[in-house]
Scaffold this motif. Structure first.
Motif, PDB file in Angstrom:
ATOM      1  N   VAL A 289       1.143  -1.263   0.091  1.00  0.00           N
ATOM      2  CA  VAL A 289       0.022   0.173  -0.102  1.00  0.00           C
ATOM      3  C   VAL A 289       0.796   1.197  -0.017  1.00  0.00           C
ATOM      4  O   VAL A 289       1.643   1.389   0.887  1.00  0.00           O
ATOM      5  CB  VAL A 289      -0.951   0.115   1.212  1.00  0.00           C
ATOM      6  N   ALA A 290       0.559   2.151  -0.992  1.00  0.00           N
ATOM      7  CA  ALA A 290       1.557   3.333  -1.317  1.00  0.00           C
ATOM      8  C   ALA A 290       1.060   4.178  -0.198  1.00  0.00           C
ATOM      9  O   ALA A 290      -0.373   4.264   0.145  1.00  0.00           O
ATOM     10  CB  ALA A 290       1.540   3.759  -2.456  1.00  0.00           C
ATOM     11  N   ASN A 309       9.403   6.809   1.672  1.00  0.00           N
ATOM     12  CA  ASN A 309       9.880   5.308   1.979  1.00  0.00           C
ATOM     13  C   ASN A 309       9.268   4.629   3.262  1.00  0.00           C
ATOM     14  O   ASN A 309       8.861   3.662   3.005  1.00  0.00           O
ATOM     15  CB  ASN A 309      11.214   5.320   1.918  1.00  0.00           C
ATOM     16  N   THR A 310       9.211   5.539   4.260  1.00  0.00           N
ATOM     17  CA  THR A 310       8.933   4.772   5.521  1.00  0.00           C
ATOM     18  C   THR A 310       7.220   4.679   5.565  1.00  0.00           C
ATOM     19  O   THR A 310       6.956   4.001   6.567  1.00  0.00           O
ATOM     20  CB  THR A 310       9.259   5.763   6.574  1.00  0.00           C
ATOM     21  N   SER A 311       6.651   5.394   4.950  1.00  0.00           N
ATOM     22  CA  SER A 311       5.116   5.454   4.900  1.00  0.00           C
ATOM     23  C   SER A 311       4.375   4.377   3.972  1.00  0.00           C
ATOM     24  O   SER A 311       3.002   4.299   3.870  1.00  0.00           O
ATOM     25  CB  SER A 311       4.605   6.749   4.534  1.00  0.00           C
ATOM     26  N   TRP A 312       5.225   3.458   3.232  1.00  0.00           N
ATOM     27  CA  TRP A 312       4.558   2.512   2.384  1.00  0.00           C
ATOM     28  C   TRP A 312       4.252   1.328   3.556  1.00  0.00           C
ATOM     29  O   TRP A 312       4.790   1.123   4.619  1.00  0.00           O
ATOM     30  CB  TRP A 312       5.481   1.804   1.279  1.00  0.00           C
ATOM     31  N   THR A 313       3.444   0.428   3.154  1.00  0.00           N
ATOM     32  CA  THR A 313       2.899  -0.616   4.068  1.00  0.00           C
ATOM     33  C   THR A 313       2.820  -1.919   3.279  1.00  0.00           C
ATOM     34  O   THR A 313       2.178  -2.095   2.299  1.00  0.00           O
ATOM     35  CB  THR A 313       1.534  -0.225   4.618  1.00  0.00           C
ATOM     36  N   TRP A 314       3.102  -3.064   4.054  1.00  0.00           N
ATOM     37  CA  TRP A 314       3.183  -4.294   3.454  1.00  0.00           C
ATOM     38  C   TRP A 314       2.127  -5.099   4.206  1.00  0.00           C
ATOM     39  O   TRP A 314       2.092  -5.124   5.541  1.00  0.00           O
ATOM     40  CB  TRP A 314       4.608  -5.171   3.442  1.00  0.00           C
ATOM     41  N   LEU A 315       1.230  -5.611   3.739  1.00  0.00           N
ATOM     42  CA  LEU A 315      -0.033  -6.410   4.275  1.00  0.00           C
ATOM     43  C   LEU A 315      -0.057  -7.745   3.792  1.00  0.00           C
ATOM     44  O   LEU A 315       0.618  -8.151   2.794  1.00  0.00           O
ATOM     45  CB  LEU A 315      -1.319  -5.899   4.065  1.00  0.00           C
ATOM     46  N   ARG A 394      -1.885   6.611   7.575  1.00  0.00           N
ATOM     47  CA  ARG A 394      -0.608   6.443   7.066  1.00  0.00           C
ATOM     48  C   ARG A 394      -0.528   7.276   5.566  1.00  0.00           C
ATOM     49  O   ARG A 394       0.338   7.252   5.158  1.00  0.00           O
ATOM     50  CB  ARG A 394      -0.096   5.097   6.879  1.00  0.00           C
ATOM     51  N   ARG A 395      -1.505   7.699   5.162  1.00  0.00           N
ATOM     52  CA  ARG A 395      -1.672   8.403   3.802  1.00  0.00           C
ATOM     53  C   ARG A 395      -0.847   9.873   3.956  1.00  0.00           C
ATOM     54  O   ARG A 395      -0.997  10.539   5.043  1.00  0.00           O
ATOM     55  CB  ARG A 395      -3.066   8.754   3.480  1.00  0.00           C
ATOM     56  N   LEU A 396      -0.421  10.278   3.023  1.00  0.00           N
ATOM     57  CA  LEU A 396       0.237  11.417   3.077  1.00  0.00           C
ATOM     58  C   LEU A 396      -0.209  12.532   2.026  1.00  0.00           C
ATOM     59  O   LEU A 396       0.375  13.540   1.745  1.00  0.00           O
ATOM     60  CB  LEU A 396       1.966  11.476   2.841  1.00  0.00           C
TER      61      LEU A 396
END
Length: 398
Positions: A289-290, A309-315, A394-396
Motif C-alpha cells: 500500500v503506497a 519510503n517509511t510510509s509504504w505498508t506491506w500487508l 498513514r496516507r500523505l
C-alpha cells in the motif's frame, strides 16, 4: 532468460524512437502479435519491448514493474532463508465450461522446473481423481533461435517430446475456438511512456524486461487466442520446508474509500483462491500500500521519493476458508475498470484476514523474516491486524 539478450540500447534515444507510436497512434494487440511473430519486433531490443508493452492497459505497465520488483525481492529472500522453494511462470487456461483444465509453466534458465512444480503436479493429479475433469499440464519454453514457443505435455507420469506450442493447443481445443488477439480498451500512450522514461534510468530493471516481453507474448498472442478466453497467470507458487504448497497473489493497491475495503475480482482471482483452497493449496495475498492513494499519478515516481519510503505498508492476507470474503460486494466499470472495458464484480476481503507484515518500502532483514514466516506458516496470527483507519492514517496525500 534475460541474461541471454544483448540490448540494442536502453537510453532516452531508444525511448524517443519507440515513442513515435505516440504520433502515429498505438498499434492493436493483433498487430503487435504479428510483428513479434515475424521478428520485426524483438524481445532483445528495449525499444521494441516498450512498443509491445504500450498496448497493455493504462495502469498495467506500473503493475508489471512492481511485480518484477516483488519477484526479484522474493528470489533474494529465498536465497537468504533456506527451505523455501519458489516457482514462477504458471498460467491457467480454461475450457469451454470454465474449468481450469490447462496448466502451463513457462520455464527458462532462471526459473527452471523444481520441487515446487512437482508438488503442484501431485495436487493436480489428486484434483483429477476427485473431479473427474481432465487436466493437461505443459512445460513451455521460448526458443530464441526459432522465435517461437515449444511445449512438452505431462502424460501418464512422463513428459512427451517437445513440439510447437501452437500445434499442442490446436489439438486441445475444438474448431472455432481461436479468436484474434484482443486489444486492451484502456490504453494511455502518455502514461505508458512516462513509465518507460522512469524505467530507462535503471539498467537492472531493464535487464528483466525480455522475460516479461516473452511472458506477455505468451499470454496475449498465444494462449488467449488459442483458448478463446483470457488465461490467468499465477504470481508465485511456494513450497514450504514442511512440504506445504502456497499460491501467492501480489498487488500494489490501496483500499476503496467508499467501501473501506480491498476488493478482489471474482474472475479470475476469487475463483482461483477458491480452487486452490479446495485443492489443499493455501491461497495467500500480499499487498503493498503506497502512502498516496492516487489513480492518475504513476506510482513509479513515488519509489524515487525518499520522503515517502517509511510510509509504504506491506500487508499479508490468508484467504483460505469461507470467512475470507465477508465484506460488501463491489463493482467497477468504465474508465475505472482496468484494462478491459467491462463491469467487474469484486468481493471484499475480510479485514480479519489481513495482517500488518511490515512498515516501510524496503523490507530489510526484519521484513524479510516476516515474509518468510508468512510464506512458511501460511499466516501471521501474532501480527497486529490491519484496518482501514490504520492505513488511512498513514496516507500523505490528504
Amino acid at each position: 532468460m534475460a541474461r541471454k539478450f544483448r540490448f540494442a540500447g536502453s537510453g532516452l534515444s531508444d525511448l524517443e524512437s519507440a515513442g513515435s507510436a505516440q504520433t502515429r497512434g498505438l498499434h492493436s494487440m493483433e498487430t503487435i502479435c504479428e510483428r513479434l511473430a515475424d521478428g520485426s519486433l524483438r524481445h532483445s531490443e528495449i525499444r521494441h519491448i516498450f512498443e509491445q508493452l504500450a498496448v497493455e492497459g493504462r495502469r498495467r505497465i506500473d503493475a508489471f514493474v512492481f511485480e518484477l520488483l516483488f519477484r526479484n525481492r522474493m528470489r533474494a529472500i529465498a536465497q537468504e532463508h533456506a527451505g523455501l522453494t519458489l516457482s514462477f511462470g504458471w498460467h491457467i487456461g480454461y475450457d469451454g465450461a470454465g474449468n481450469s483444465a490447462y496448466w502451463f509453466r513457462l520455464i527458462d534458465e532462471e526459473d527452471g522446473w523444481n520441487a515446487c512444480d512437482e508438488a503442484l503436479l501431485s495436487h493436480l493429479a489428486i484434483q483429477v481423481q476427485r473431479s473427474g475433469i481432465a487436466i493437461h499440464v505443459f512445460r513451455v519454453m521460448f526458443r530464441p533461435d526459432t522465435n517461437g514457443f515449444v511445449s512438452s505435455e505431462r502424460v501418464s507420469g512422463a513428459w512427451r517430446p517437445e513440439r510447437e506450442l501452437a500445434e499442442a493447443l490446436a489439438d486441445l481445443t475444438p474448431p472455432g475456438t481461436w479468436r484474434p488477439p484482443r486489444s486492451m480498451d484502456h490504453m494511455d500512450t502518455a502514461m505508458a511512456y512516462t513509465a518507460f522514461d522512469w524505467m530507462s534510468k535503471y539498467p537492472l530493471l531493464l535487464s528483466w524486461l525480455p522475460a516479461l516481453s516473452i511472458q506477455r507474448r505468451l499470454m496475449n498472442c498465444i494462449l488467449s487466442p488459442a483458448l478463446g478466453r483470457d488465461p490467468t497467470d499465477i504470481d508465485m507458487m511456494v513450497l514450504s520446508p514442511a512440504g506445504q504448497l502456497r499460491c501467492v497473489e501480489f498487488k500494489r493497491k490501496y483500499p476503496a474509500s467508499g467501501s473501506q475495503s480491498f476488493g478482489l475480482d471474482l474472475h479470475p482471482h476469487v475463483n482461483t483462491v477458491r480452487m486452490m483452497d479446495s485443492m489443499g493449496i493455501a491461497p495467500l495475498h500480499i499487498l503493498l500500500v503506497a502512502p498516496r492513494w492516487q489513480k492518475n499519478e504513476s506510482p513509479l515516481h513515488w519509489l524515487d521519493d525518499r520522503a515517502l519510503n517509511t510510509s509504504w505498508t506491506w500487508l499479508a492476507a490468508s484467504l483460505g476458508g469461507e470467512d475470507a470474503f465477508l465484506g460488501p460486494p463491489l463493482k467497477t466499470h468504465g474508465w475505472d475498470s482496468g484494462q478491459r472495458n467491462a463491469s467487474r464484480q469484486q468481493f471484499s476481503i475480510s479485514w480479519s484476514k489481513i495482517r500488518r507484515l511490515h512498515e516501510g518500502l524496503k523490507l530489510g532483514d526484519e521484513g524479510g523474516r516476516r515474509m518468510v514466516e508468512f510464506l512458511t506458516a501460511g499466516d501471521l496470527p501474532a501480527a497486529p491486524p490491519a484496518t482501514f483507519h490504520y492505513l488511512s492514517a498513514r496516507r500523505l496525500d490528504r
